[in-house]
Design an enzyme around this catalytic site. Structure first.
Site, PDB file in Angstrom:
ATOM      1  CB  CYS A 106      -3.915  -1.834   4.693  1.00 57.22           C
ATOM      2  SG  CYS A 106      -3.053  -1.411   6.243  1.00 57.22           S
ATOM      3  CD  GLU A 120      -2.632   1.119   2.659  1.00 56.70           C
ATOM      4  OE1 GLU A 120      -3.788   1.578   2.643  1.00 56.70           O
ATOM      5  OE2 GLU A 120      -2.107   0.616   3.679  1.00 56.70           O
ATOM      6  CE  LYS A 130      -7.665   0.571   3.594  1.00 56.60           C
ATOM      7  NZ  LYS A 130      -6.537   1.346   4.168  1.00 56.60           N
TER       8      LYS A 130
END
Length: 321
Positions: A197, A80, A155
């Site tokens: 993440c 990321e 995301k």
């Protein structure tokens, strides 16, 4: 024969030589790989320390990708924020680019040059709604070995948290949550499910990807120095065990600037929950072979997906009452 196979599955330590784990620093010398494992696809997990300097970050990432290609990897994973880590939301927005911008163009050329797939694990993307929102997406981009974009995942779970000792994180100040999941993508290493993440804290997402056919889950990350030691490896191993997938987690490491540092410890976890590759401290890469035959055997002998009771669980996405 079945009894011997089950014994092998239940003793992961006996399988480690078959995976031919490697670790390397930038410009590392090639290391020997046992000839018996050459038929298994090799993946590279890159660990970097991004800064606000996009040009220097690309130089570091490109060096690792070229090293991965030289060592025989078919797919390299970047963490990321591989493009940059800014000091504040205003700088983040200023440095962001559209997918068709100059930086992604460099990575498409790099993929073609090296002849391998790239998982670009969290690009600060100015989407088509940039003019209206003045906010970006945290976009996981998957490139094939011809440099073509084959998948994008934005995301869906934004990290808005305040952890004592780690400093506040308000991702939504500059970022819009993605609207949907991306179907798993067939690659030379297996079918990959894309996440980023903070998504790893939501098992519903990993289960949905596994049910859609994922064999490898990827969690490119920039974990903090407090949550990292406590949760990083535990969560990654849990996601691998519950989905019976490989989990690949490329991570940011070290101090990015005066306001932020990341935990590192990039790793690959097999479907049994064993960490089969791990990066050393600092920028570098680790390599592991993906054994889909082993994955299928494990799912056959431990068929948890056939034993699920969705009639009992209801909607698990709602907050507890």
């Amino acid at each position: 024969m079945k009894r011997e196979l089950l014994s092998l599955l239940l003793c992961p330590g006996l399988r480690i030589p078959r995976l031919s784990v490697l670790c390397a620093q930038p410009r590392a010398r090639a290391m020997a790989i046992s000839s018996s494992s050459w038929e298994l696809p090799l993946v590279a997990v890159c660990q970097v320390t991004s800064t606000p300097d996009k040009q220097e970050n690309f130089k570091t990432c490109a060096e690792l990708v070229r090293e991965a290609a030289r060592l025989g990897a078919c797919l390299a994973f970047l963490p990321e924020a591989f493009d940059f880590i800014a000091r504040d939301p205003a700088e983040t927005l200023h440095l962001s680019e559209p997918l068709g911008g100059n930086l992604l163009g460099k990575y498409t050329q790099l993929a073609r040059e090296c002849g391998l797939w790239l998982s670009l694990g969290g690009f600060h993307e100015r989407g088509q709604d940039w003019e209206q929102t003045q906010k970006i997406y945290n976009c996981h981009v998957l490139l094939n070995d011809k440099g073509s974009v084959v998948a994008t995942y934005r995301k869906t779970h934004l990290c808005d948290v305040e952890i004592p000792g780690q400093g506040p994180m308000h991702e939504s100040d500059s970022t819009i949550p993605g609207p949907s999941l991306e179907s798993p993508v067939s690659t030379p290493a297996g079918k990959i499910g894309l996440a980023i993440c903070y998504d790893m804290r939501f098992p519903e997402l990993s289960l949905a990807l596994a049910q859609a056919g994922a064999e490898i889950l990827t969690y490119p990350s920039a974990f903090g120095s407090v949550t990292g030691p406590a949760h990083w490896e535990v969560l990654l191993r849990a996601r691998a065990i519950e989905t019976q997938c490989y989990v690949v987690a490329a991570a940011q490491c070290g101090r990015h600037h005066e306001k932020r540092a990341s935990y590192g410890h990039s790793m690959v976890v097999d479907p049994w929950g064993t960490v089969v590759a791990r990066c050393p401290e600092g920028p570098g890469l680790c390599l592991a072979r993906i054994d889909l035959r082993y994955l299928r055997q494990l799912r056959q002998h431990l068929p948890v997906f056939q034993h699920r009771r969705p009639d009992l669980y209801g909607s698990l996405g709602h907050p507890p009452s």
